[in-house]
Scaffold this active site. Structure first.
Site, PDB file in Angstrom:
ATOM      1  N   THR A 192      33.340   7.828 -49.203  1.00  0.00           N
ATOM      2  CA  THR A 192      34.595   8.470 -49.558  1.00  0.00           C
ATOM      3  C   THR A 192      35.572   8.333 -48.406  1.00  0.00           C
ATOM      4  O   THR A 192      35.150   8.331 -47.259  1.00  0.00           O
ATOM      5  CB  THR A 192      34.292   9.969 -49.769  1.00  0.00           C
ATOM      6  OG1 THR A 192      33.461  10.078 -50.899  1.00  0.00           O
ATOM      7  CG2 THR A 192      35.532  10.817 -49.903  1.00  0.00           C
ATOM      8  N   VAL A 221      30.644  15.498 -61.044  1.00  0.00           N
ATOM      9  CA  VAL A 221      31.734  15.653 -60.070  1.00  0.00           C
ATOM     10  C   VAL A 221      31.095  16.017 -58.740  1.00  0.00           C
ATOM     11  O   VAL A 221      30.190  16.853 -58.689  1.00  0.00           O
ATOM     12  CB  VAL A 221      32.718  16.760 -60.532  1.00  0.00           C
ATOM     13  CG1 VAL A 221      33.719  17.093 -59.434  1.00  0.00           C
ATOM     14  CG2 VAL A 221      33.445  16.330 -61.808  1.00  0.00           C
ATOM     15  N   GLY A 222      31.548  15.392 -57.682  1.00  0.00           N
ATOM     16  CA  GLY A 222      30.979  15.647 -56.363  1.00  0.00           C
ATOM     17  C   GLY A 222      31.776  16.674 -55.581  1.00  0.00           C
ATOM     18  O   GLY A 222      32.574  17.442 -56.137  1.00  0.00           O
ATOM     19  N   ASP A 223      31.580  16.659 -54.286  1.00  0.00           N
ATOM     20  CA  ASP A 223      32.265  17.614 -53.407  1.00  0.00           C
ATOM     21  C   ASP A 223      33.708  17.238 -53.122  1.00  0.00           C
ATOM     22  O   ASP A 223      34.530  18.096 -52.791  1.00  0.00           O
ATOM     23  CB  ASP A 223      31.523  17.687 -52.066  1.00  0.00           C
ATOM     24  CG  ASP A 223      31.498  16.320 -51.369  1.00  0.00           C
ATOM     25  OD1 ASP A 223      31.242  15.303 -52.054  1.00  0.00           O
ATOM     26  OD2 ASP A 223      31.761  16.259 -50.154  1.00  0.00           O
ATOM     27  N   THR A 243      31.838  13.682 -46.069  1.00  0.00           N
ATOM     28  CA  THR A 243      31.428  12.468 -46.781  1.00  0.00           C
ATOM     29  C   THR A 243      29.907  12.461 -46.838  1.00  0.00           C
ATOM     30  O   THR A 243      29.246  13.120 -46.037  1.00  0.00           O
ATOM     31  CB  THR A 243      31.994  11.216 -46.089  1.00  0.00           C
ATOM     32  OG1 THR A 243      31.544  10.053 -46.775  1.00  0.00           O
ATOM     33  CG2 THR A 243      31.568  11.117 -44.636  1.00  0.00           C
ATOM     34  N   GLY A 244      29.371  11.741 -47.814  1.00  0.00           N
ATOM     35  CA  GLY A 244      27.922  11.707 -47.969  1.00  0.00           C
ATOM     36  C   GLY A 244      27.497  12.357 -49.276  1.00  0.00           C
ATOM     37  O   GLY A 244      28.271  12.389 -50.235  1.00  0.00           O
ATOM     38  N   GLY A 246      27.324  14.651 -51.910  1.00  0.00           N
ATOM     39  CA  GLY A 246      28.210  15.758 -52.226  1.00  0.00           C
ATOM     40  C   GLY A 246      27.504  17.033 -52.633  1.00  0.00           C
ATOM     41  O   GLY A 246      27.986  18.138 -52.371  1.00  0.00           O
TER      42      GLY A 246
HETATM   43  C1  SD4 Z   1      30.270  12.386 -53.539  1.00  0.00           C
HETATM   44  N1  SD4 Z   1      30.742  12.893 -51.256  1.00  0.00           N
HETATM   45  O1  SD4 Z   1      30.763  12.081 -54.623  1.00  0.00           O
HETATM   46  C2  SD4 Z   1      30.960  11.929 -52.287  1.00  0.00           C
HETATM   47  C3  SD4 Z   1      30.489  10.581 -51.920  1.00  0.00           C
HETATM   48  C4  SD4 Z   1      30.826  10.212 -50.533  1.00  0.00           C
HETATM   49  O2  SD4 Z   1      30.762   8.900 -48.736  1.00  0.00           O
HETATM   50  O3  SD4 Z   1      31.340  10.915 -49.758  1.00  0.00           O
HETATM   51  N2  SD4 Z   1      30.538   9.150 -50.018  1.00  0.00           N
HETATM   52  O4  SD4 Z   1      29.228  13.026 -53.442  1.00  0.00           O
END
Ligand code: SD4
Length: 332
Positions: A192, A221-223, A243-244, A246
């Site tokens: 992200t 839906v993510g974070d 990021t990562g 979520g």
């Molecule tokens: C998610 N946090 O949809 C996002 C993905 C992401 O680096 O950050 N990727 O979970």
């Protein structure tokens, strides 16, 4: 090291509800070293480098941080080679590209879109939600209708390359699992873009936009579009982005936590580290996930911390234009 004096200073500042910041003169110059701390823009991962340049064009000429972060994250949103954000993003398991984004300004204004399809620049729709509606978040078809009513064009966001990757995934066992640290090889599972900027007048704003986890369930839906999880900005303190994976960030309201820790006197890096450690203490299996936090204080000081090695952030100031590797909780 915390001396009695710094402790008293931090405690007093915490009671006042403001973050402890180094002595920074008006105009963003540090009293001790003379370093110019703002304007500044920071963003996650190496696609932050070109994104920062677009933001910097606005910041260096005295423009508003909100315009800067929007313009900045639109670069990866429009770039089909970035397969984790906007156009060209990897689809969900049904082959649909569904996008999440949010934006915040220095006054606490917030706008967000989730599960949005067919619109190349979800960040601009999120900004319009903030500026033109009484709401914070629009989702799915409603978000799409709102975008179309405001002049956005419906587009196919699934590129041939993304479709090919999805078709290849369909031939696997189709298990959904977070793949950690493939960033440095193919940069396609997560990545992200979260961006924070302080402009010449000292306003801090942030933006976050993503196509989310590759091959997620349809409707997931993510974070990233959740205010307080993927992004939080408090104009009195600073901002944070995540990021990562979520789900882990959402369960711990990560970006809000980082900002609150800075309010209580932690440095940006200390705050990010404590938010990662919260996940470690609360969530079993944390080591199978990458989590990266990036924080910016309103005085221009920056810090970051991550779960696994491999996360980096891009910074742009008058004198800096580089990618910064980030310390991690796990050694591998
Ligand atoms: C998610 N946090 O949809 C996002 C993905 C992401 O680096 O950050 N990727 O979970």
């Amino acid at each position: 090291m915390t001396t009695r004096r710094t402790f008293i200073r931090r405690t007093a500042a915490a009671i006042a509800g403001v973050s402890v910041i180094s002595r920074v003169e008006a105009g963003g110059r540090r009293e001790d070293s003379g370093e110019q701390l703002f304007p500044v823009v920071v963003s996650t991962w190496n696609h932050g480098l070109p994104a920062n340049e677009a933001a910097w064009e606005i910041l260096r000429s005295g423009g508003y941080a909100l315009d800067a972060v929007e313009a900045g994250v639109k670069i990866p949103e429009a770039d089909p080679a970035v397969m984790t954000v906007g156009y060209g993003g990897l689809p969900d398991r049904d082959g649909k590209v569904t996008l999440d984004a949010c934006i915040m300004d220095e006054k606490g204004g917030a706008g967000s879109v989730t599960f949005l399809q067919h619109i190349k620049h979800p960040i601009s729709v999120a900004r319009l939600v903030m500026e033109k509606t009484p709401h914070v978040m629009l989702s799915g078809d409603g978000a799409l209708q709102f975008a179309l009513a405001n002049g956005f064009r419906k587009e196919n966001l699934l590129t041939d390359a993304a479709k090919k990757a999805w078709k290849a995934w369909l031939k696997t066992d189709r298990t959904f699992r977070p793949v950690v640290n493939i960033e440095n090889e193919i940069r396609q599972n997560h990545d992200t873009i979260g961006m924070l900027a302080v402009d010449r007048r000292g306003n801090i704003c942030g933006a976050c936009t993503t196509s989310g986890m590759a091959f997620k369930m349809h409707g997931r839906v993510g974070d990233s579009p959740i205010i307080g999880a993927g992004l939080f900005v408090d104009g009195d303190v600073g901002g944070a982005v995540a990021t990562g994976s979520g789900e882990l960030v959402m369960k711990t309201v990560g970006s809000f936590l980082v900002v609150e820790l800075m309010r209580n006197g932690r440095s940006p890096e200390e705050a990010c580290r404590e938010a990662v450690e919260r996940i470690v203490h609360k969530i079993p299996g944390y080591h199978e996930h990458q989590i990266g936090y990036l924080a910016l204080q309103k005085d221009g000081q920056v810090g970051a911390y991550c779960m696994k090695p491999g996360f980096d952030y891009a910074i742009r100031t008058d004198s800096r234009k580089e990618l910064v590797p980030v310390a991690s909780y796990c050694s591998e």
